[in-house]
Design a protein around this motif. Structure first.
Motif, PDB file in Angstrom:
ATOM      1  N   VAL A 134       0.853  -1.201   0.000  1.00 14.17           N
ATOM      2  CA  VAL A 134       0.000   0.000   0.000  1.00 14.17           C
ATOM      3  C   VAL A 134       0.890   1.253   0.000  1.00 14.17           C
ATOM      4  O   VAL A 134       0.862   2.061   0.927  1.00 14.17           O
ATOM      5  N   LEU A 171      -0.806   4.663   0.725  1.00 12.86           N
ATOM      6  CA  LEU A 171      -1.780   4.686   1.824  1.00 12.86           C
ATOM      7  C   LEU A 171      -1.752   6.029   2.551  1.00 12.86           C
ATOM      8  O   LEU A 171      -0.690   6.477   2.982  1.00 12.86           O
ATOM      9  N   LEU A 182      -5.450   7.146   7.675  1.00 15.86           N
ATOM     10  CA  LEU A 182      -6.186   5.907   7.896  1.00 15.86           C
ATOM     11  C   LEU A 182      -5.606   5.114   9.061  1.00 15.86           C
ATOM     12  O   LEU A 182      -6.332   4.419   9.773  1.00 15.86           O
ATOM     13  N   THR A 240      -8.475  -1.917   8.056  1.00 17.22           N
ATOM     14  CA  THR A 240      -8.690  -1.148   6.833  1.00 17.22           C
ATOM     15  C   THR A 240      -8.933  -2.154   5.717  1.00 17.22           C
ATOM     16  O   THR A 240      -8.003  -2.843   5.289  1.00 17.22           O
ATOM     17  N   ALA A 255      -9.440  -3.823   2.105  1.00 17.63           N
ATOM     18  CA  ALA A 255      -8.983  -3.537   0.746  1.00 17.63           C
ATOM     19  C   ALA A 255     -10.105  -3.841  -0.233  1.00 17.63           C
ATOM     20  O   ALA A 255     -10.997  -4.642   0.051  1.00 17.63           O
ATOM     21  N   GLU A 256     -10.039  -3.219  -1.387  1.00 18.22           N
ATOM     22  CA  GLU A 256     -11.124  -3.354  -2.358  1.00 18.22           C
ATOM     23  C   GLU A 256     -11.255  -4.760  -2.928  1.00 18.22           C
ATOM     24  O   GLU A 256     -12.309  -5.122  -3.447  1.00 18.22           O
ATOM     25  N   TRP A 259      -9.249   0.971   1.350  1.00 20.00           N
ATOM     26  CA  TRP A 259      -8.166   1.425   0.477  1.00 20.00           C
ATOM     27  C   TRP A 259      -7.898   0.328  -0.539  1.00 20.00           C
ATOM     28  O   TRP A 259      -8.677  -0.621  -0.648  1.00 20.00           O
ATOM     29  N   HIS A 260      -6.821   0.445  -1.293  1.00 18.02           N
ATOM     30  CA  HIS A 260      -6.493  -0.565  -2.294  1.00 18.02           C
ATOM     31  C   HIS A 260      -5.074  -1.067  -2.093  1.00 18.02           C
ATOM     32  O   HIS A 260      -4.179  -0.302  -1.737  1.00 18.02           O
ATOM     33  N   ARG A 303      -5.213   2.723  -9.950  1.00 21.15           N
ATOM     34  CA  ARG A 303      -5.702   3.513  -8.827  1.00 21.15           C
ATOM     35  C   ARG A 303      -4.643   4.490  -8.290  1.00 21.15           C
ATOM     36  O   ARG A 303      -4.971   5.400  -7.532  1.00 21.15           O
TER      37      ARG A 303
END
Length: 202
Positions: free
Chosen positions: A100, A103, A107, A123, A125-126, A173-174, A184
């Motif tokens: 990440v 990031l 967060l 958190t 992830a997508e 987040w991703h 992204r």
């Protein structure tokens, strides 16, 4: 009682997915370096690096960190709880996946705040995995038994929690685990320099 807050970047010992034409090992180290730099810039937290590999992988990662940053090996089967156990005396520990690099530090702050009331804060992830896992200390029995990793489905945490507010879910987040994830990244955002360099050069 300590008020130390520790953030640990958890890095796999070997390369995993990488964009086409990029070396998986170089990609792994670039992501980890950038993720570490994001966390090292945070206020009022101590940063460490945990590597799920042998001492050679630990030394390789240690060379990318600031002097004095604790860097140690963890069990690949229990990387989050093993990293937590080696973090020393702390009020809470947040483990962050190595992939990440962009990031937002905000967060991580949200996870620490959530741990004032929750046993674990994540958190999501997508892609259905977890980008970061915060754990309250001492570790709740059900968290120790579950031994969550970044691949633990959020639904499993929800199913196992012993009370309503035991799991706190922060903004998502991703992670960078596919070509779609690369899209992204925001080229205008400062940071993720090592990752950016690898993407620029085939």
């Amino acid at each position: 009682m300590t008020d130390r807050r520790v953030v640990v970047v958890v890095v796999p010992g070997v390369g995993t997915w990488a964009p086409p034409g990029r070396d998986p090992e170089a990609w792994r180290l670039a992501l980890a370096e950038d993720t570490y730099e994001v966390l090292a810039a945070l206020d009022r937290v101590e940063v460490a690096v945990a590597v799920a590999g042998d001492e050679g992988a630990v030394a390789e990662m240690s060379a990318l960190t600031w002097p004095g940053t604790p860097t140690y090996a963890v069990d690949p089967a229990r990387p989050v709880l093993d990293a937590l156990s080696q973090a020393g005396s702390a009020a809470a520990v947040v483990a962050v996946s190595h992939d990440v690099p962009d990031l937002p530090g905000l967060l991580i702050g949200k996870l620490f705040r959530a741990l004032a009331h929750a046993d674990i804060a994540v958190t999501p992830a997508e892609d259905g995995t977890l980008a970061a896992i915060g754990v309250n200390v001492p570790v709740a029995d059900w968290v120790a038994e579950l031994a969550p990793t970044f691949d633990t489905p959020l639904a499993e945490l929800e199913a196992r929690k012993p009370r309503r507010h035991a799991v706190a879910i922060g903004p998502g987040w991703h992670r960078l685990r596919s070509n779609a994830d690369i899209a992204r990244l925001d080229p205008g955002l400062e940071g993720w320099d090592a990752t950016r360099s690898i993407l620029r050069h085939s």
